[in-house]
Design a protein around this motif. Structure first.
Motif, short mmCIF file in Angstrom:
data_model
loop_
_atom_site.label_atom_id
_atom_site.label_comp_id
_atom_site.label_asym_id
_atom_site.label_seq_id
_atom_site.Cartn_x
_atom_site.Cartn_y
_atom_site.Cartn_z
N THR A 89 -14.90 8.41 11.22
CA THR A 89 -14.70 8.59 12.65
C THR A 89 -14.13 9.99 12.90
N LEU A 90 -14.26 10.41 14.14
CA LEU A 90 -13.68 11.67 14.56
C LEU A 90 -12.56 11.36 15.52
N THR A 91 -11.38 11.93 15.27
CA THR A 91 -10.22 11.74 16.13
C THR A 91 -9.78 13.10 16.66
N ALA A 92 -8.77 13.10 17.51
CA ALA A 92 -8.25 14.35 18.07
C ALA A 92 -7.71 15.27 16.98
N THR A 93 -7.29 14.70 15.86
CA THR A 93 -6.76 15.51 14.75
C THR A 93 -7.82 15.86 13.72
N GLY A 94 -9.04 15.37 13.89
CA GLY A 94 -10.12 15.70 12.96
C GLY A 94 -10.78 14.46 12.39
N PRO A 95 -11.68 14.67 11.43
CA PRO A 95 -12.39 13.55 10.81
C PRO A 95 -11.43 12.64 10.03
N VAL A 96 -11.72 11.34 10.08
CA VAL A 96 -10.92 10.35 9.37
C VAL A 96 -11.86 9.36 8.70
N ASP A 97 -11.58 9.05 7.44
CA ASP A 97 -12.29 8.00 6.72
C ASP A 97 -11.42 6.75 6.74
N VAL A 98 -11.96 5.67 7.27
CA VAL A 98 -11.22 4.42 7.38
C VAL A 98 -11.88 3.37 6.51
N PRO A 99 -11.15 2.84 5.50
CA PRO A 99 -11.74 1.77 4.70
C PRO A 99 -11.79 0.47 5.51
N GLU A 100 -12.93 -0.18 5.48
CA GLU A 100 -13.07 -1.49 6.11
C GLU A 100 -13.24 -2.51 4.99
N VAL A 101 -12.26 -3.40 4.92
CA VAL A 101 -12.19 -4.39 3.84
C VAL A 101 -12.19 -5.78 4.48
N PRO A 102 -13.36 -6.43 4.55
CA PRO A 102 -13.42 -7.75 5.20
C PRO A 102 -12.49 -8.79 4.57
N ALA A 103 -12.41 -8.83 3.26
CA ALA A 103 -11.50 -9.75 2.57
C ALA A 103 -10.23 -8.96 2.25
N THR A 104 -9.22 -9.08 3.10
CA THR A 104 -8.05 -8.19 3.05
C THR A 104 -7.29 -8.23 1.73
N GLU A 105 -7.43 -9.30 0.96
CA GLU A 105 -6.74 -9.34 -0.32
C GLU A 105 -7.23 -8.25 -1.28
N TRP A 106 -8.40 -7.67 -0.99
CA TRP A 106 -8.95 -6.63 -1.85
C TRP A 106 -8.48 -5.22 -1.48
N LEU A 107 -7.77 -5.07 -0.36
CA LEU A 107 -7.39 -3.72 0.07
C LEU A 107 -6.59 -2.93 -0.97
N PRO A 108 -5.50 -3.44 -1.54
CA PRO A 108 -4.76 -2.60 -2.49
C PRO A 108 -5.58 -2.26 -3.74
N GLY A 109 -6.33 -3.22 -4.26
CA GLY A 109 -7.16 -2.94 -5.43
C GLY A 109 -8.27 -1.96 -5.12
N TRP A 110 -8.86 -2.11 -3.92
CA TRP A 110 -9.92 -1.18 -3.51
C TRP A 110 -9.36 0.23 -3.36
N LEU A 111 -8.19 0.36 -2.76
CA LEU A 111 -7.58 1.68 -2.59
C LEU A 111 -7.32 2.33 -3.96
N ALA A 112 -6.87 1.55 -4.93
CA ALA A 112 -6.63 2.08 -6.27
C ALA A 112 -7.95 2.49 -6.94
N ALA A 113 -8.98 1.67 -6.79
CA ALA A 113 -10.29 2.01 -7.37
C ALA A 113 -10.87 3.26 -6.71
N ASP A 114 -10.72 3.36 -5.39
CA ASP A 114 -11.18 4.55 -4.68
C ASP A 114 -10.41 5.78 -5.14
N ASN A 115 -9.11 5.63 -5.35
CA ASN A 115 -8.30 6.73 -5.86
C ASN A 115 -8.81 7.19 -7.23
N LEU A 116 -9.18 6.23 -8.08
CA LEU A 116 -9.71 6.60 -9.40
C LEU A 116 -10.96 7.44 -9.26
N LEU A 117 -11.84 7.09 -8.31
CA LEU A 117 -13.05 7.89 -8.10
C LEU A 117 -12.70 9.34 -7.75
N HIS A 118 -11.68 9.52 -6.92
CA HIS A 118 -11.26 10.88 -6.56
C HIS A 118 -10.70 11.62 -7.77
#
Length: 177
Positions: free
Chosen positions: A96-125
């Motif tokens: 999305t684009l906000t007043a402060t610039g582009p933002v990437d927002v993770p959408e996690v339908p099964a919320t229990e996966w959010l912390p693990g997904w964030l860690a896995a995404d961090n590994l990719l970076h």
């Protein structure tokens, strides 16, 4: 928020490696911060995720799964990425684009996966930036990981004051005998 302090010997690594470091060795036996929901709460608090993620059994199970997937992916020579890709499949990025610039927002339908997904995404970076800087501590009894930020990339221990000194002391003792 948890009243339990994080008991781990090494904190402050990028999220993916911090998740791996929820297991560590004491002099006598292995420890696992994620052995119960209280430990999960402590990890979420340490990583400023407590306000975004639930501390419950489903989140604990998902985070343990993510930890194993990340561990498999960072092992030297590993080509086993199915489990990590499975964790990553639990979310997608909405740009999305906000007043402060582009933002990437993770959408996690099964919320229990959010912390693990964030860690896995961090590994990719981390892998995209400098995969050779992801290291396991060189002390033979240590199982901790770190991201080598030294200038020349030759750091060997998660902590010079603990594992580095132990190795040097052992070498010194060996020379004396």
């Amino acid at each position: 928020m948890s009243g339990v302090l994080d008991p781990r010997p090494h904190l402050g690594e990028p999220l993916a490696l911090d998740l791996l470091n929820t297991r560590w060795m004491t002099a006598d036996e292995p420890q696992d911060l994620l052995h119960d929901v209280a430990g999960l709460d402590s990890w979420l608090t340490t990583n400023t995720l407590a306000d975004r993620c639930r501390s419950d059994e489903p989140t604990l199970r998902a985070l343990r799964h993510a930890r194993e997937a990340i561990l498999t992916a960072v092992r030297i020579g590993s080509t086993e990425f199915d489990d990590l890709n499975d964790v990553l499949a639990h979310a997608h990025i909405r740009r999305t684009l906000t007043a402060t610039g582009p933002v990437d927002v993770p959408e996690v339908p099964a919320t229990e996966w959010l912390p693990g997904w964030l860690a896995a995404d961090n590994l990719l970076h981390l892998l995209a930036d400098a995969p050779h800087r992801i290291k396991k501590c060189d002390h033979p009894r240590c199982i901790l990981f770190f991201y080598d930020t030294s200038k020349n990339g030759t750091r060997r221990w998660h902590s010079m004051s603990t594992c580095g000194n132990r190795v040097k002391a052992a070498r010194h003792q060996a020379k004396k005998t």
